[in-house]
Scaffold this motif. Structure first.
Motif, PDB file in Angstrom:
ATOM      1  N   ASP A   1       1.025  -0.886   0.132  1.00  0.00           N
ATOM      2  CA  ASP A   1       0.219   0.183   0.442  1.00  0.00           C
ATOM      3  C   ASP A   1       0.288   1.603   0.086  1.00  0.00           C
ATOM      4  O   ASP A   1       0.956   2.035   0.673  1.00  0.00           O
ATOM      5  N   TYR A   2       2.058   1.158  -1.073  1.00  0.00           N
ATOM      6  CA  TYR A   2       2.797   2.541  -1.431  1.00  0.00           C
ATOM      7  C   TYR A   2       2.407   3.445  -2.207  1.00  0.00           C
ATOM      8  O   TYR A   2       2.435   2.552  -3.277  1.00  0.00           O
ATOM      9  N   ALA A   3       2.598   4.540  -2.274  1.00  0.00           N
ATOM     10  CA  ALA A   3       2.299   5.502  -3.591  1.00  0.00           C
ATOM     11  C   ALA A   3       3.955   6.633  -3.463  1.00  0.00           C
ATOM     12  O   ALA A   3       3.785   7.453  -3.470  1.00  0.00           O
TER      13      ALA A   3
ATOM     14  N   LEU B   1       3.866  11.206  12.653  1.00  0.00           N
ATOM     15  CA  LEU B   1       3.147  11.808  12.187  1.00  0.00           C
ATOM     16  C   LEU B   1       3.138  11.524  10.693  1.00  0.00           C
ATOM     17  O   LEU B   1       3.927  12.051   9.919  1.00  0.00           O
ATOM     18  N   ASP B   2       2.377  10.457   9.761  1.00  0.00           N
ATOM     19  CA  ASP B   2       2.204  10.425   8.250  1.00  0.00           C
ATOM     20  C   ASP B   2       1.697  11.556   8.281  1.00  0.00           C
ATOM     21  O   ASP B   2       0.274  11.015   7.803  1.00  0.00           O
ATOM     22  N   VAL B   3       2.001  12.568   7.399  1.00  0.00           N
ATOM     23  CA  VAL B   3       1.481  13.685   6.612  1.00  0.00           C
ATOM     24  C   VAL B   3       1.372  12.927   4.732  1.00  0.00           C
ATOM     25  O   VAL B   3       2.098  12.850   4.235  1.00  0.00           O
ATOM     26  N   GLY B   4      -0.250  13.108   4.692  1.00  0.00           N
ATOM     27  CA  GLY B   4      -0.149  12.667   2.548  1.00  0.00           C
ATOM     28  C   GLY B   4      -0.332  10.867   2.987  1.00  0.00           C
ATOM     29  O   GLY B   4       0.380  10.241   2.703  1.00  0.00           O
ATOM     30  N   CYS B   5      -0.754   9.902   3.479  1.00  0.00           N
ATOM     31  CA  CYS B   5      -0.598   8.647   4.391  1.00  0.00           C
ATOM     32  C   CYS B   5      -1.056   7.860   3.306  1.00  0.00           C
ATOM     33  O   CYS B   5      -0.996   6.729   3.191  1.00  0.00           O
TER      34      CYS B   5
ATOM     35  N   ILE C   1      -2.475  11.486   7.904  1.00  0.00           N
ATOM     36  CA  ILE C   1      -3.837  12.802   7.611  1.00  0.00           C
ATOM     37  C   ILE C   1      -3.600  12.394   6.324  1.00  0.00           C
ATOM     38  O   ILE C   1      -2.427  11.887   5.850  1.00  0.00           O
ATOM     39  N   ASP C   2      -5.206  12.536   5.500  1.00  0.00           N
ATOM     40  CA  ASP C   2      -4.479  12.531   4.355  1.00  0.00           C
ATOM     41  C   ASP C   2      -6.079  12.886   3.674  1.00  0.00           C
ATOM     42  O   ASP C   2      -7.013  12.781   4.516  1.00  0.00           O
ATOM     43  N   ARG C   3      -5.822  14.244   2.947  1.00  0.00           N
ATOM     44  CA  ARG C   3      -7.293  15.058   2.367  1.00  0.00           C
ATOM     45  C   ARG C   3      -8.131  14.026   1.581  1.00  0.00           C
ATOM     46  O   ARG C   3      -9.335  14.156   1.200  1.00  0.00           O
ATOM     47  N   ASP C   4      -7.617  12.709   1.357  1.00  0.00           N
ATOM     48  CA  ASP C   4      -8.141  12.055   0.203  1.00  0.00           C
ATOM     49  C   ASP C   4      -9.119  10.935   1.395  1.00  0.00           C
ATOM     50  O   ASP C   4      -8.713   9.914   1.776  1.00  0.00           O
ATOM     51  N   ILE C   5     -10.213  11.124   0.989  1.00  0.00           N
ATOM     52  CA  ILE C   5     -11.305  10.453   2.517  1.00  0.00           C
ATOM     53  C   ILE C   5     -11.704   8.282   1.786  1.00  0.00           C
ATOM     54  O   ILE C   5     -11.487   7.616   3.289  1.00  0.00           O
TER      55      ILE C   5
ATOM     56  N   TYR D   1       5.293  17.104  -2.459  1.00  0.00           N
ATOM     57  CA  TYR D   1       5.710  17.860  -3.411  1.00  0.00           C
ATOM     58  C   TYR D   1       3.837  18.103  -4.187  1.00  0.00           C
ATOM     59  O   TYR D   1       3.882  18.676  -4.868  1.00  0.00           O
ATOM     60  N   ALA D   2       2.777  17.753  -3.325  1.00  0.00           N
ATOM     61  CA  ALA D   2       1.001  17.855  -3.961  1.00  0.00           C
ATOM     62  C   ALA D   2       1.200  19.236  -3.153  1.00  0.00           C
ATOM     63  O   ALA D   2      -0.116  19.298  -3.480  1.00  0.00           O
ATOM     64  N   PHE D   3       1.567  19.518  -1.873  1.00  0.00           N
ATOM     65  CA  PHE D   3       1.075  20.792  -1.348  1.00  0.00           C
ATOM     66  C   PHE D   3       1.613  22.079  -1.968  1.00  0.00           C
ATOM     67  O   PHE D   3       2.597  22.469  -2.358  1.00  0.00           O
TER      68      PHE D   3
END
Ligand SMILES: C[S@@+](CC[C@H](N)C(=O)[O-])C[C@H]1O[C@@H](n2cnc3c(N)ncnc32)[C@H](O)[C@@H]1O
Length: 251
Positions: A24-26, A50-54, A74-78, A119-121
């Protein structure tokens, strides 16, 4: 060129990346990259990380299982967070934009890390300042990400008409950005040779897994993934893009 509706940071994109990466890695380099990023971070069962954009949560689980510390993500993708919660129930995952992190998490952390998320922020300085608010005094920050190469510019980074990596680390500017956000900058490790190797292997794997990718997403997704990552590999091989690990600390 019409912009493609497909996006590797979508739930479907990360699902296909997980299939290709067999976990489960991107992020580039999968488990080798996690070990590399955490080489300088001592294991400590009492520390909170804390894994940011996990994303799908595989890296948080990798670190938890190897007792690097206790982990939240945390991740913004529900959809990715729902998947992570179901698959790795021992970890606390939150749906949250990085800028909202101080309002979402209920503790402070000893280690805050990002694996191909920074890189996505769009607002990187503000993101770092938000993360500083949830850092314990002396906390470590680890940013593993793409870095703009000596030959890189916005034009050279476009792959298939898309700017695939919108905000790669600018190594010459990252220390000042960290200071402005309240972090003390530390060392920067250059991973450009590793990124070139990881993406060459990755493009080979995409071709080997063609049938499986087509079964999940159809022929269009296969073509998209293959062309995007071949293009990305070319940009890396030509020196437009590399990789880096940036270390910092909360003073
Ligand atoms: C390339 S994926 C990496 C995922 C994960 N770190 C891994 O290594 O598998 C980038 C992740 O960053 C998340 N992301 C992008 N912008 C974000 C933001 N502003 N706040 C929180 N997460 C974000 C995306 O939803 C995506 O899951």
């Amino acid at each position: 060129m019409t912009p493609s509706p497909m996006n590797m940071n979508s739930y479907e994109g990360k699902r296909i990346l997980a299939l290709i990466r067999e976990g489960d890695y991107a992020h580039a380099g999968e488990e080798e990259a996690i070990e590399r990023a955490f080489r300088a971070v001592p294991k400590n069962g009492d520390s909170w990380m804390l894994d940011v954009g996990c994303g799908r949560g595989g890296s948080a689980e990798y670190l938890r299982r190897r007792r690097w510390g206790q982990v939240e993500g945390i991740d913004r993708d529900i959809e990715s967070i729902e998947y992570a919660r179901t698959t790795y129930p021992e970890i606390g995952f939150h749906v949250c934009d990085v800028l909202d992190v101080p309002r979402t998490v209920a503790r402070q952390f000893d280690v805050i890390y990002m694996l191909n998320a920074f890189y996505a922020f769009a607002e990187q300085r503000d993101a770092l300042a938000a993360l500083r608010k949830v850092a314990r005094p002396g906390a470590r920050l680890v940013i593993f990400d793409y870095a703009l190469g000596a030959k890189g510019n916005a034009e050279s980074l476009a792959v298939g008409g898309q700017v695939f990596i919108p905000h790669a680390i600018r190594v010459a500017e990252i220390a000042a950005m960290l200071r402005e956000a309240g972090w003390a900058p530390g060392t920067v490790e250059d991973l450009s040779i590793d990124y070139a190797r990881w993406y060459a292997t990755f493009v080979d794997r995409i071709q080997l897994k063609r049938v499986e990718i087509e079964n999940v997403g159809g022929a269009d997704w296969y073509q998209f993934v293959f062309s995007m990552y071949s293009g990305l590999h070319d940009v890396i091989a030509q020196g437009g893009l590399g990789g880096a690990i940036v270390h910092a600390a909360a003073d």
